[in-house]
Scaffold this motif. Structure first.
Motif, PDB file in Angstrom:
ATOM      1  N   VAL A   6       0.852  -1.190   0.000  1.00 33.40           N
ATOM      2  CA  VAL A   6       0.000   0.000   0.000  1.00 33.40           C
ATOM      3  C   VAL A   6       0.890   1.244   0.000  1.00 33.40           C
ATOM      4  N   GLY A   7       0.548   2.189  -0.864  1.00 34.06           N
ATOM      5  CA  GLY A   7       1.308   3.432  -0.965  1.00 34.06           C
ATOM      6  C   GLY A   7       2.374   3.410  -2.047  1.00 34.06           C
ATOM      7  N   ARG A   8       2.599   2.262  -2.658  1.00 33.06           N
ATOM      8  CA  ARG A   8       3.639   2.126  -3.683  1.00 33.06           C
ATOM      9  C   ARG A   8       3.176   2.772  -4.999  1.00 33.06           C
ATOM     10  N   LYS A   9       4.032   3.584  -5.606  1.00 30.08           N
ATOM     11  CA  LYS A   9       3.744   4.195  -6.908  1.00 30.08           C
ATOM     12  C   LYS A   9       4.083   3.201  -8.000  1.00 30.08           C
ATOM     13  N   CYS A  10       3.210   3.124  -9.025  1.00 31.57           N
ATOM     14  CA  CYS A  10       3.379   2.179 -10.125  1.00 31.57           C
ATOM     15  C   CYS A  10       3.004   2.838 -11.440  1.00 31.57           C
ATOM     16  N   ILE A  11       3.391   2.172 -12.531  1.00 28.63           N
ATOM     17  CA  ILE A  11       2.952   2.530 -13.870  1.00 28.63           C
ATOM     18  C   ILE A  11       2.107   1.381 -14.383  1.00 28.63           C
ATOM     19  N   LYS A  12       0.934   1.681 -14.928  1.00 30.57           N
ATOM     20  CA  LYS A  12       0.094   0.633 -15.514  1.00 30.57           C
ATOM     21  C   LYS A  12       0.685   0.246 -16.860  1.00 30.57           C
ATOM     22  N   THR A  13       0.756  -1.056 -17.129  1.00 34.25           N
ATOM     23  CA  THR A  13       1.381  -1.532 -18.364  1.00 34.25           C
ATOM     24  C   THR A  13       0.381  -2.133 -19.332  1.00 34.25           C
ATOM     25  N   VAL A  25      -3.723   1.525  -3.277  1.00 35.15           N
ATOM     26  CA  VAL A  25      -4.438   1.986  -2.087  1.00 35.15           C
ATOM     27  C   VAL A  25      -4.924   0.824  -1.220  1.00 35.15           C
ATOM     28  N   ALA A  26      -5.024  -0.389  -1.785  1.00 36.30           N
ATOM     29  CA  ALA A  26      -5.453  -1.555  -0.999  1.00 36.30           C
ATOM     30  C   ALA A  26      -5.014  -2.827  -1.710  1.00 36.30           C
ATOM     31  N   ILE A  27      -4.739  -3.855  -0.927  1.00 35.02           N
ATOM     32  CA  ILE A  27      -4.422  -5.170  -1.468  1.00 35.02           C
ATOM     33  C   ILE A  27      -5.667  -6.034  -1.308  1.00 35.02           C
ATOM     34  N   ILE A  28      -6.198  -6.534  -2.431  1.00 38.25           N
ATOM     35  CA  ILE A  28      -7.424  -7.323  -2.410  1.00 38.25           C
ATOM     36  C   ILE A  28      -7.113  -8.792  -2.143  1.00 38.25           C
ATOM     37  N   ASP A  29      -6.217  -9.383  -2.924  1.00 38.30           N
ATOM     38  CA  ASP A  29      -5.750 -10.749  -2.702  1.00 38.30           C
ATOM     39  C   ASP A  29      -4.378 -10.898  -3.347  1.00 38.30           C
ATOM     40  N   GLU A  30      -3.921 -12.139  -3.569  1.00 35.96           N
ATOM     41  CA  GLU A  30      -2.566 -12.337  -4.085  1.00 35.96           C
ATOM     42  C   GLU A  30      -2.412 -11.911  -5.546  1.00 35.96           C
ATOM     43  N   ASN A  31      -3.511 -11.685  -6.267  1.00 31.52           N
ATOM     44  CA  ASN A  31      -3.439 -11.303  -7.671  1.00 31.52           C
ATOM     45  C   ASN A  31      -3.915  -9.890  -7.976  1.00 31.52           C
ATOM     46  N   VAL A  33      -4.913  -5.730  -6.736  1.00 26.91           N
ATOM     47  CA  VAL A  33      -4.801  -4.590  -5.832  1.00 26.91           C
ATOM     48  C   VAL A  33      -5.765  -3.513  -6.319  1.00 26.91           C
ATOM     49  N   GLU A  34      -6.078  -2.581  -5.451  1.00 27.29           N
ATOM     50  CA  GLU A  34      -6.894  -1.429  -5.834  1.00 27.29           C
ATOM     51  C   GLU A  34      -5.954  -0.262  -6.055  1.00 27.29           C
ATOM     52  N   VAL A  35      -6.118   0.427  -7.190  1.00 26.82           N
ATOM     53  CA  VAL A  35      -5.243   1.545  -7.531  1.00 26.82           C
ATOM     54  C   VAL A  35      -6.058   2.796  -7.808  1.00 26.82           C
ATOM     55  N   GLU A  51       3.903  -1.973 -13.045  1.00 27.60           N
ATOM     56  CA  GLU A  51       5.356  -1.926 -12.967  1.00 27.60           C
ATOM     57  C   GLU A  51       5.714  -0.951 -11.832  1.00 27.60           C
ATOM     58  N   PRO A  52       6.188  -1.477 -10.691  1.00 29.81           N
ATOM     59  CA  PRO A  52       6.518  -0.584  -9.563  1.00 29.81           C
ATOM     60  C   PRO A  52       7.643   0.396  -9.920  1.00 29.81           C
ATOM     61  N   LEU A  53       7.544   1.616  -9.433  1.00 32.40           N
ATOM     62  CA  LEU A  53       8.578   2.622  -9.644  1.00 32.40           C
ATOM     63  C   LEU A  53       9.622   2.519  -8.528  1.00 32.40           C
ATOM     64  N   ALA A  54      10.853   2.872  -8.858  1.00 28.15           N
ATOM     65  CA  ALA A  54      11.917   2.898  -7.842  1.00 28.15           C
ATOM     66  C   ALA A  54      11.610   3.996  -6.835  1.00 28.15           C
ATOM     67  N   GLU A  55      11.916   3.750  -5.595  1.00 27.65           N
ATOM     68  CA  GLU A  55      11.624   4.731  -4.552  1.00 27.65           C
ATOM     69  C   GLU A  55      12.715   5.754  -4.430  1.00 27.65           C
TER      70      GLU A  55
END
Length: 55
Positions: A6-13, A25-31, A33-35, A51-55
C-alpha cells in the motif's frame, strides 16, 4: 514481482490506462490490488499489469 504494498507508486502496463502513474491503495488478494491516480480511475488491477517505480 517487486514489493507490492500500500502506498507504492506504479505505472500501468496494460489496458486503456497503460502508461499512467498510479498508487496502490489496498491489497485485495494475491493477484489483485486497488489503484488510483490522476489519470487512473479508482479500480482493481491485476498486479501483473503494474510496474513498480523505484523509490
Amino acid at each position: 514481482m517487486a514489493s507490492i504494498e500500500v502506498g507504492r507508486k506504479c505505472i500501468k502496463t496494460a489496458g486503456r490506462e497503460a502508461g499512467q502513474e498510479c498508487e496502490i491503495v489496498a491489497i485485495i488478494d494475491e493477484n489483485y490490488v486497488e489503484v488510483k491516480g490522476d489519470g487512473v480511475k479508482n479500480r482493481r488491477c491485476n498486479i501483473q499489469h503494474l510496474e513498480p517505480l523505484a523509490e
